[in-house]
Design an enzyme around this catalytic site. Structure first.
Site, PDB file in Angstrom:
ATOM      1  N   TYR A 166       0.809  -1.221   0.000  1.00 22.56           N
ATOM      2  CA  TYR A 166       0.000   0.000   0.000  1.00 22.56           C
ATOM      3  C   TYR A 166       0.839   1.267   0.000  1.00 22.56           C
ATOM      4  O   TYR A 166       0.327   2.363   0.097  1.00 22.56           O
ATOM      5  CB  TYR A 166      -0.963   0.022   1.194  1.00 22.56           C
ATOM      6  CG  TYR A 166      -2.010  -1.086   1.172  1.00 22.56           C
ATOM      7  CD1 TYR A 166      -2.006  -2.050   0.173  1.00 22.56           C
ATOM      8  CD2 TYR A 166      -2.990  -1.159   2.147  1.00 22.56           C
ATOM      9  CE1 TYR A 166      -2.942  -3.068   0.160  1.00 22.56           C
ATOM     10  CE2 TYR A 166      -3.939  -2.173   2.142  1.00 22.56           C
ATOM     11  CZ  TYR A 166      -3.901  -3.128   1.143  1.00 22.56           C
ATOM     12  OH  TYR A 166      -4.835  -4.131   1.125  1.00 22.56           O
TER      13      TYR A 166
ATOM     14  N   LYS B  14       3.806 -14.558   4.919  1.00 25.64           N
ATOM     15  CA  LYS B  14       3.814 -15.533   3.814  1.00 25.64           C
ATOM     16  C   LYS B  14       5.285 -15.808   3.500  1.00 25.64           C
ATOM     17  O   LYS B  14       5.755 -15.633   2.373  1.00 25.64           O
ATOM     18  CB  LYS B  14       3.049 -14.932   2.619  1.00 25.64           C
ATOM     19  CG  LYS B  14       2.765 -15.884   1.499  1.00 25.64           C
ATOM     20  CD  LYS B  14       1.760 -16.965   1.830  1.00 25.64           C
ATOM     21  CE  LYS B  14       1.587 -17.927   0.676  1.00 25.64           C
ATOM     22  NZ  LYS B  14       0.926 -19.190   1.057  1.00 25.64           N
TER      23      LYS B  14
ATOM     24  N   ASP C  22      -2.594 -17.650   4.557  1.00 20.65           N
ATOM     25  CA  ASP C  22      -3.682 -18.495   4.044  1.00 20.65           C
ATOM     26  C   ASP C  22      -4.213 -19.427   5.129  1.00 20.65           C
ATOM     27  O   ASP C  22      -5.425 -19.580   5.309  1.00 20.65           O
ATOM     28  CB  ASP C  22      -3.234 -19.278   2.796  1.00 20.65           C
ATOM     29  CG  ASP C  22      -1.827 -19.838   2.903  1.00 20.65           C
ATOM     30  OD1 ASP C  22      -1.082 -19.417   3.810  1.00 20.65           O
ATOM     31  OD2 ASP C  22      -1.471 -20.705   2.088  1.00 20.65           O
TER      32      ASP C  22
ATOM     33  N   ASP D 168      -5.172  -5.854   6.537  1.00 17.71           N
ATOM     34  CA  ASP D 168      -6.396  -5.266   5.997  1.00 17.71           C
ATOM     35  C   ASP D 168      -7.443  -6.359   5.797  1.00 17.71           C
ATOM     36  O   ASP D 168      -8.586  -6.263   6.271  1.00 17.71           O
ATOM     37  CB  ASP D 168      -6.036  -4.592   4.652  1.00 17.71           C
ATOM     38  CG  ASP D 168      -7.183  -3.780   4.086  1.00 17.71           C
ATOM     39  OD1 ASP D 168      -8.183  -3.591   4.788  1.00 17.71           O
ATOM     40  OD2 ASP D 168      -7.067  -3.329   2.932  1.00 17.71           O
TER      41      ASP D 168
ATOM     42  N   ASP E 284     -10.714  -7.543   8.477  1.00 14.70           N
ATOM     43  CA  ASP E 284     -12.093  -7.431   7.987  1.00 14.70           C
ATOM     44  C   ASP E 284     -12.815  -8.771   8.166  1.00 14.70           C
ATOM     45  O   ASP E 284     -13.992  -8.802   8.510  1.00 14.70           O
ATOM     46  CB  ASP E 284     -12.118  -7.028   6.502  1.00 14.70           C
ATOM     47  CG  ASP E 284     -12.308  -5.521   6.334  1.00 14.70           C
ATOM     48  OD1 ASP E 284     -11.976  -4.772   7.279  1.00 14.70           O
ATOM     49  OD2 ASP E 284     -12.785  -5.086   5.271  1.00 14.70           O
TER      50      ASP E 284
END
Ligand code: ATP
Length: 354
Positions: free
Chosen positions: A138, A184, A216, A240, A244
């Site tokens: 981002y 990851k 994951d 993010d 959520d």
């Protein structure tokens, strides 16, 4: 103790929920040593339409010189993609708000609204995501061409160190037993650096348990064993998405709060939800995400953990008597945004009096 609070109401339901947050701050002013002065900092889609920019310089100046910012939500349907939202990125980058704190707590009174069966809720859900807020994908380093596009996932040692240290200190402060790092690192190079630094820092906190999970797998475990997480530290994009997913477990998007924080400096507190144009102006928005953001402000910017706990206790008391439409219960009163704010205010006054 005088503090200046910058207020950005924003678009859609933003002004409605922020009004209820201000009510809570005024009660804190009346019942404690704090004296809050409010200064409006205009930002958002409606401001973009009028002034051609979603965060005018004057607003940023007001925010920069305040002690904290209470932010509603921004965005109006039909505007060019991202013109309103750029205001949030400018505040985050401009104030170097590198911590995005997102608590996910399922209150007992709202267990009936959780989409999980009891066996998965276990001893309860009380997780705080500590998301890196200024680096990674981002940071907006990239290019969009006709047949190709890319972004660079850039992490620095400084960026990783400061967020991971914050997470360990937060866990210690909150009496948590474990810090979980989500990455990851089997594929992504920035995650390899992140994981290395996580373990370097963990060695200074031997009284806290630690674990690493790939993003994951974590997205599954968050549904299967949400009770097993306390402080979860992760990068910008993973945080993010996973937070959520977490917000979905606590009854309504309207219940989730957040802080964009630079410890010791001006920080910004906002509900996780957007401007929800579909329900704007109807007086039915849930103000609890905003009121919990005021709780975070008291805790993180002003060191008032006790006042924060009283705000949270008042919300729990109120939820046993009435609910906004998004979390309604047939045997309880259905309340408007203002009525919900008033009920929580009443409970808070009696808790602060004691
Ligand atoms: P954004 O992209 O800015 O996050 P969005 O449209 O994806 O915006 P929201 O604006 O948060 O998401 O709204 C999603 C839905 O959640 C809304 O349509 C609304 O029904 C519901 N919602 C969001 N916030 C609240 C709230 N405070 N109270 C009640 N319902 C809400």
């Amino acid at each position: 103790m005088k503090k200046i609070i910058a207020i950005t109401k924003g678009d859609g339901i933003g002004p409605e929920v922020v009004e209820e947050g201000i009510k809570i701050l005024k009660i804190i002013s009346d019942y404690t040593e704090f004296e809050f002065e409010f200064q409006e900092a205009l930002a958002g889609g409606a401001v973009w339409k009028k002034y051609g920019e979603s965060l005018p310089e004057k607003s940023f100046e007001t925010i920069k010189t305040s002690d904290a910012l209470l932010f509603g939500a921004i965005g109006i349907p039909g505007l060019p993609q991202g013109v309103a939202e750029i205001a949030i990125l400018k505040i985050r980058q401009g104030l170097d708000l590198y911590v995005n704190l997102r608590p996910i707590k399922l209150y007992d009174a709202l267990k009936d609204r959780c989409p999980l069966k009891d066996e998965y809720i276990g001893e309860g859900i009380d997780i705080t995501f500590v998301r890196e807020n200024t680096e990674g994908l981002y940071k907006n380093i990239g290019e969009l061409k006709e047949d190709e596009a890319h972004n660079i996932m850039l992490y620095t040692r400084k960026g990783c160190e400061r967020i991971i240290k914050y997470a360990f200190e937060f866990a210690k402060r909150m009496g948590h037993k474990k810090v979980t790092s989500v990455d990851k690192a089997n594929i992504l190079k920035p995650s390899m650096l992140w994981r290395k630094i996580f373990h370097e820092i963990a060695s200074d906190y031997s009284d806290l348990q630690t674990e690493d999970i790939y993003i994951d797998a974590f997205c599954q475990w968050l549904i299967r064993t949400p009770y097993s997480y306390q402080t979860v530290v992760t990068g910008n994009m993973f945080g993010d998405i996973a937070s959520d997913e977490g917000a979905f477990l606590i009854g309504s998007l309207g219940m989730a709060s957040s802080g964009n924080i630079h410890p010791g400096k001006v920080s910004m507190y906002e509900p996780i939800h957007g401007s929800a144009p579909d329900i704007a102006g109807k007086g039915i928005a849930n103000p609890i995400g905003t009121i919990l953001s005021v709780k975070l402000m008291m805790q993180e910017s002003f060191g008032q953990v006790e006042v924060g706990n009283k705000i949270e206790g008042s919300i729990e008391d109120a939820l046993k008597e009435g609910r906004t439409k998004d979390i309604e219960n047939p045997i309880l009163k259905t309340l408007s945004t203002q009525e919900m704010g008033n009920l929580i205010s009443k409970k808070l006054k009696s808790r602060l009096k004691k």
